[in-house]
Write an enzyme that holds these catalytic residues in place. Structure first.
Site, PDB file in Angstrom:
ATOM      1  N   HIS A 118      16.133 -15.342  34.688  1.00  0.00           N
ATOM      2  CA  HIS A 118      14.873 -15.645  35.377  1.00  0.00           C
ATOM      3  C   HIS A 118      14.751 -14.892  36.694  1.00  0.00           C
ATOM      4  CE1 HIS A 118      14.346 -19.003  32.568  1.00  0.00           C
ATOM      5  NE2 HIS A 118      15.671 -18.959  32.566  1.00  0.00           N
TER       6      HIS A 118
ATOM      7  N   ARG B 174      12.423 -19.620  27.263  1.00  0.00           N
ATOM      8  CA  ARG B 174      11.798 -18.312  27.523  1.00  0.00           C
ATOM      9  C   ARG B 174      12.858 -17.218  27.666  1.00  0.00           C
ATOM     10  NH1 ARG B 174      11.120 -21.716  31.970  1.00  0.00           N
ATOM     11  NH2 ARG B 174      11.399 -20.928  34.095  1.00  0.00           N
TER      12      ARG B 174
ATOM     13  N   GLU C  44      16.217 -20.839  35.910  1.00  0.00           N
ATOM     14  CA  GLU C  44      15.367 -20.540  37.062  1.00  0.00           C
ATOM     15  C   GLU C  44      15.684 -21.535  38.173  1.00  0.00           C
ATOM     16  OE1 GLU C  44      14.035 -18.850  39.194  1.00  0.00           O
ATOM     17  OE2 GLU C  44      12.293 -18.036  38.106  1.00  0.00           O
TER      18      GLU C  44
ATOM     19  N   HIS D  17      13.037 -12.794  31.671  1.00  0.00           N
ATOM     20  CA  HIS D  17      12.275 -13.117  30.452  1.00  0.00           C
ATOM     21  C   HIS D  17      10.863 -12.514  30.481  1.00  0.00           C
ATOM     22  CE1 HIS D  17       9.697 -15.917  32.626  1.00  0.00           C
ATOM     23  NE2 HIS D  17      10.801 -16.242  33.307  1.00  0.00           N
TER      24      HIS D  17
HETATM   25  O1  LIG Z   1       9.398 -20.382  38.249  1.00  0.00           O
HETATM   26  C1  LIG Z   1       8.420 -19.638  38.372  1.00  0.00           C
HETATM   27  O2  LIG Z   1       7.282 -20.047  38.642  1.00  0.00           O
HETATM   28  C2  LIG Z   1       8.592 -18.164  38.153  1.00  0.00           C
HETATM   29  O3  LIG Z   1       9.385 -17.953  37.074  1.00  0.00           O
HETATM   30  C3  LIG Z   1       9.185 -17.486  39.353  1.00  0.00           C
HETATM   31  O4  LIG Z   1       8.331 -17.748  40.332  1.00  0.00           O
HETATM   32  P1  LIG Z   1       8.273 -17.003  41.741  1.00  0.00           P
HETATM   33  O5  LIG Z   1       7.902 -15.576  41.493  1.00  0.00           O
HETATM   34  O6  LIG Z   1       7.212 -17.774  42.441  1.00  0.00           O
HETATM   35  O7  LIG Z   1       9.611 -17.176  42.393  1.00  0.00           O
END
Ligand SMILES: O=C(O)[C@H](O)COP(=O)(O)O
Length: 332
Positions: free
Chosen positions: A256, A132, A186, A83
């Site tokens: 994600h 998102r 995610e 996203h």
């Molecule tokens: O969930 C989150 O904060 C981001 O989408 C992905 O985070 P990361 O790069 O810390 O894994």
């Protein structure tokens, strides 16, 4: 280290089911998932008061889409898009399964992503159940040259499915089914959700936070490791997305950073060490071709508008020629 994770309503994400159920009923043991992705220690126990998810295993996508959407070819395109920037990416907060929309910049990234894939065929879209990813898919499709309309298939109940039915054959041919699946959400970031990433690194140390964010096996406190995320995302991919590709349907997945990392790990056969260096930017589409049971990476465009840096296959080149001919015919 065997642990059992009990998840709260934040665990899986979003949306509605007012019927009482146990979330564990939706975590079927996948049949064809390689050993490294089989659930070893992933167990969710929750009732509807604690958790709510889209019951999208109620009706499986491929079995319930009309025949018109199904077609045969020996090759299919697979587009993966993380996203665009979300409001919490902008604030540098751990987001995980919290349902946060795109920023203005994220909207722009989704539109740019759409321009890059505007010549690649898309027959079917899978998104997570988070807004998102859904915004990104919808905005990207506004740029597609084929101008089909993405339509969300509501499978959460028989009534929802009936009410969202399209009766006109002509209209149905001009639409692309969109299937929202919580399994593509995610990773659940547990107690880190809502915390600032920089402040968390200052508090717990850069190395610890890096392990929580990028290692394969280490889960953040009360959250999912990448391995646990893979157990649901890759199982969903194998059960629901791969069969579509095998039938020749071109698929886009808007999801994600970490659900896509786990899918890419599976597609590229990365080791748990190799995946630690895999980092996905927001709004950059990756292209794979599925042919004869194998996934071939065809690159990712770097320019802002052109899909030309993808290594087109003959079939993709023909599709583009058809689009060019159709645009020319409109101009003539
Ligand atoms: O969930 C989150 O904060 C981001 O989408 C992905 O985070 P990361 O790069 O810390 O894994």
């Amino acid at each position: 280290m065997a642990t059992t994770t009990t998840m709260s309503h934040q665990a899986i994400g979003s949306i509605v089911s007012h019927r009482p159920f146990k979330a564990s009923q939706f975590l079927k043991e996948p049949l064809n998932v390689p050993m490294k992705f089989r659930p070893k220690r992933f167990k969710i126990e929750a009732t509807a008061s604690q958790i709510s998810v889209v019951d999208n295993t109620f009706l499986s996508p491929s079995k319930n889409r009309p025949q018109e959407y199904k077609k045969k070819s020996n090759e299919a395109a697979l587009i993966l898009i993380r996203h665009g920037e979300s409001l919490w990416n902008e604030k540098n907060l751990f987001t995980g399964c919290v349902d946060v929309p795109l920023t203005q910049k994220g909207v722009g990234e989704a539109i740019e992503a759409g321009k890059k894939i505007s010549n690649i065929p898309v027959d079917l879209i899978f998104t997570s159940s988070l807004i998102r990813a859904q915004m990104t898919a919808m905005l990207a499709m506004t740029q597609h040259r084929r101008k089909k309309v993405p339509i969300i298939l509501h499978n959460e109940s028989v009534k929802a499915k009936t009410w969202s039915h399209v009766f006109s054959e002509e209209t149905r041919k001009q639409s692309i089914p969109v299937i929202a699946a919580w399994q593509l959400n995610e990773r659940m970031y547990g107690e880190l959700q809502g915390l600032n990433k920089k402040e968390t690194a200052e508090r717990y140390g850069t190395q610890q936070v890096h392990e929580w964010r990028r290692s394969y096996e280490i889960p953040p406190p009360k959250g999912e490791s990448l391995e646990m995320c893979a157990e649901r995302a890759v199982a969903y991919f194998e059960d629901n997305i791969k069969p579509e590709l095998a039938s020749g349907n071109n698929v886009m997945i808007a999801a994600h950073g970490n659900s896509l990392r786990s899918i890419i790990m599976y597609l590229d056969d990365l080791t748990s060490q190799e995946v630690t260096t895999l980092d996905l930017s927001t709004g950059v589409p990756l292209l794979y071709i599925f042919k004869e049971g194998k996934f071939m990476k065809r690159g990712s465009p770097v320019g802002p508008t052109e899909a030309g840096v993808y290594a087109y296959t003959k079939r993709l080149a023909q599709y583009r020629e058809k689009l060019d001919a159709a645009s020319q015919a409109t101009l003539d």
